[in-house]
Design a protein around this motif. Structure first.
Motif, short mmCIF file in Angstrom:
data_model
loop_
_atom_site.label_atom_id
_atom_site.label_comp_id
_atom_site.label_asym_id
_atom_site.label_seq_id
_atom_site.Cartn_x
_atom_site.Cartn_y
_atom_site.Cartn_z
N GLY A 90 1.41 13.05 -8.23
CA GLY A 90 1.08 13.06 -6.81
C GLY A 90 0.14 11.92 -6.45
N VAL A 91 0.13 11.56 -5.18
CA VAL A 91 -0.73 10.47 -4.69
C VAL A 91 -1.40 10.92 -3.40
CG1 VAL A 91 -0.84 8.11 -3.81
CG2 VAL A 91 0.67 8.65 -5.75
N GLU A 92 -2.71 10.72 -3.34
CA GLU A 92 -3.45 10.99 -2.10
C GLU A 92 -4.22 9.74 -1.73
OE1 GLU A 92 -6.15 14.45 0.03
OE2 GLU A 92 -5.54 14.64 -2.08
N VAL A 93 -4.08 9.33 -0.48
CA VAL A 93 -4.71 8.12 0.02
C VAL A 93 -5.81 8.52 1.00
CG1 VAL A 93 -4.38 5.93 1.23
CG2 VAL A 93 -2.56 6.83 -0.25
N VAL A 94 -7.02 8.02 0.78
CA VAL A 94 -8.18 8.38 1.59
C VAL A 94 -8.46 7.29 2.61
CG1 VAL A 94 -10.63 8.98 1.54
CG2 VAL A 94 -9.12 9.71 -0.33
N GLU A 95 -8.63 7.67 3.85
CA GLU A 95 -8.86 6.70 4.92
C GLU A 95 -10.25 6.09 4.83
OE1 GLU A 95 -6.54 5.55 6.98
OE2 GLU A 95 -5.21 6.80 5.77
N ALA A 96 -10.47 5.02 5.59
CA ALA A 96 -11.74 4.29 5.56
C ALA A 96 -12.89 5.19 6.01
CB ALA A 96 -11.66 3.06 6.45
N TYR A 97 -14.05 4.97 5.40
CA TYR A 97 -15.26 5.68 5.78
C TYR A 97 -16.17 4.68 6.46
CZ TYR A 97 -19.51 8.52 5.33
OH TYR A 97 -20.63 9.24 5.59
N ALA A 100 1.33 2.55 -0.40
CA ALA A 100 2.70 3.01 -0.14
C ALA A 100 3.57 2.86 -1.38
CB ALA A 100 3.30 2.23 1.04
N TYR A 101 3.43 1.73 -2.08
CA TYR A 101 4.19 1.49 -3.31
C TYR A 101 3.81 2.56 -4.34
CZ TYR A 101 6.11 -1.07 -7.33
OH TYR A 101 6.83 -1.43 -8.44
N LEU A 102 2.50 2.86 -4.45
CA LEU A 102 2.03 3.84 -5.41
C LEU A 102 2.62 5.22 -5.12
CD1 LEU A 102 0.06 4.36 -7.80
CD2 LEU A 102 -1.68 4.88 -6.10
N ALA A 103 2.67 5.58 -3.84
CA ALA A 103 3.23 6.89 -3.47
C ALA A 103 4.70 6.99 -3.85
CB ALA A 103 3.05 7.12 -1.97
N GLU A 104 5.44 5.90 -3.62
CA GLU A 104 6.87 5.91 -3.97
C GLU A 104 7.05 5.99 -5.49
OE1 GLU A 104 10.58 4.62 -5.34
OE2 GLU A 104 8.82 3.31 -5.54
#
Length: 337
Positions: free
Chosen positions: A155-162, A143-147
């Motif tokens: 841009g920031v993309e966060v990938v959910e757990a696999y 979240a900090y990275l996105a802000e």
């Protein structure tokens, strides 16, 4: 899946190539480059293809946990050279192996973003896993990275757990499987056969007296792999592939010495001393045993070799990555004296 012939490995404080500025950057430790990591890396690759930008991985050397607990170093699934080879096979243009020490660990989250992501890499987009943390005392998260990206213009993309079978795919889970001799189960989570690299050294040369001359290697993390007999595939520096059978352990029939990985290459005659080999482990055939006499040992070795030949003859690639790494160039270099 193709291997990048012009792949760049940026080690230490080496300058980052200007041609790679403005790229899509995947960030993480990525030890093992397992299927969970691959979901992050493939997301980054798709983004880079869409915008026509360079594709870069940012990782850290040595493993941060080793820096904080040097008496208990992390048993590495993929040392830096193997990891770089996997990134290349996944289509990345470069990997940046950021030196990690206590000073770097002490950077604030904002200083990491401004100094590494913005200034050094000039990232257009950043891709991370959902649990990514960074900065002193792990003060930064996704979240900090996105802000920060909104402020700095990336841009920031966060990938959910696999997950697999209801459990997250993790490096620690794979380490446990390997230490229990479950090489095939580990390969399923990795998405490729676990691969080691190293230079061939001299042993006691007992194998040649038994009709099984071996190429001997010392593993970087001896506790990582269960002792036993393994079916393996070997890639030499000249690119040739050879099936074989390997013994890992202390040789209880002879000297019960330090752990050694000893590989017999089928249908091969030649001198491998000093040569770097890449060895992919397909399956554990049995555990290590002590035999009462040499004839009994040789008879078992014959059975092991026959079983390994049969298993390897019917083996198919687990994935495009598994196939690509078999043909990718080794990046291994012997450690400095």
């Amino acid at each position: 899946m193709s291997v990048k012939a012009d792949f760049v490995r940026v080690e230490g404080e080496a300058a980052f190539p200007r041609a790679l500025l403005g790229g899509v950057v995947a960030i993480g430790n990525f030890d093992g480059v397992h299927r969970g990591h691959q979901s992050v890396l493939e997301t980054a690759a798709a983004s880079a293809r869409e915008c026509g930008a360079p594709l870069v991985a940012l990782t850290f050397e040595p493993h941060p946990r080793t820096v904080f607990a040097p008496a208990h170093p992390v048993p590495r699934l993929t040392p830096a050279a193997v990891k770089a080879r996997l990134f290349s096979a996944l289509g990345f243009d470069a990997v940046v192996e950021q030196p990690f020490d206590r000073d770097y660990a002490g950077l604030s989250a904002e200083d990491f973003i401004a100094g590494t992501i913005v200034q050094r890499l000039g990232a257009r987009d950043v891709v991370v896993g959902f649990d990514f943390q960074f900065g002193a005392r792990r003060s930064g998260d996704a979240a900090y990275l996105a802000e920060a990206g909104r402020r700095h213009g990336f841009g920031v993309e966060v990938v959910e757990a696999y997950d697999e079978g209801g459990a997250a795919v993790s490096s620690s889970r794979i380490r446990t499987l390997l230490s229990e001799g479950e090489a095939d189960a580990a390969a399923h989570l990795l998405g490729y056969r676990w691969t080691i690299e190293g230079a061939v050294g001299h042993g006691r040369k007992v194998g040649r007296t038994l009709g099984y001359p071996t190429a001997n290697m010392v593993l970087d993390a001896p506790e990582l792999l269960a002792n036993g007999i393994y079916a393996v595939r070997v890639r030499r520096a000249d690119g040739s592939l050879h099936d074989g059978v390997a013994s890992y352990g202390r040789r209880p029939t002879f000297d019960d010495g330090a752990p050694l990985f000893e590989t017999y290459l089928f249908d091969f005659a030649g001198d491998l001393y000093g040569e770097a080999l890449s060895i992919s482990i397909f399956a554990r055939l049995r555990g290590e045993e002590r035999f009462d006499d040499v004839p009994a040992l040789v008879a078992q070795m014959d059975r092991d070799a026959a079983l390994a030949r049969e298993l390897l003859a019917g083996a198919a690639p687990l994935s495009a990555l598994d196939e690509a790494i078999a043909f990718s160039k080794m990046l291994y270099r012997p450690p400095a004296d």
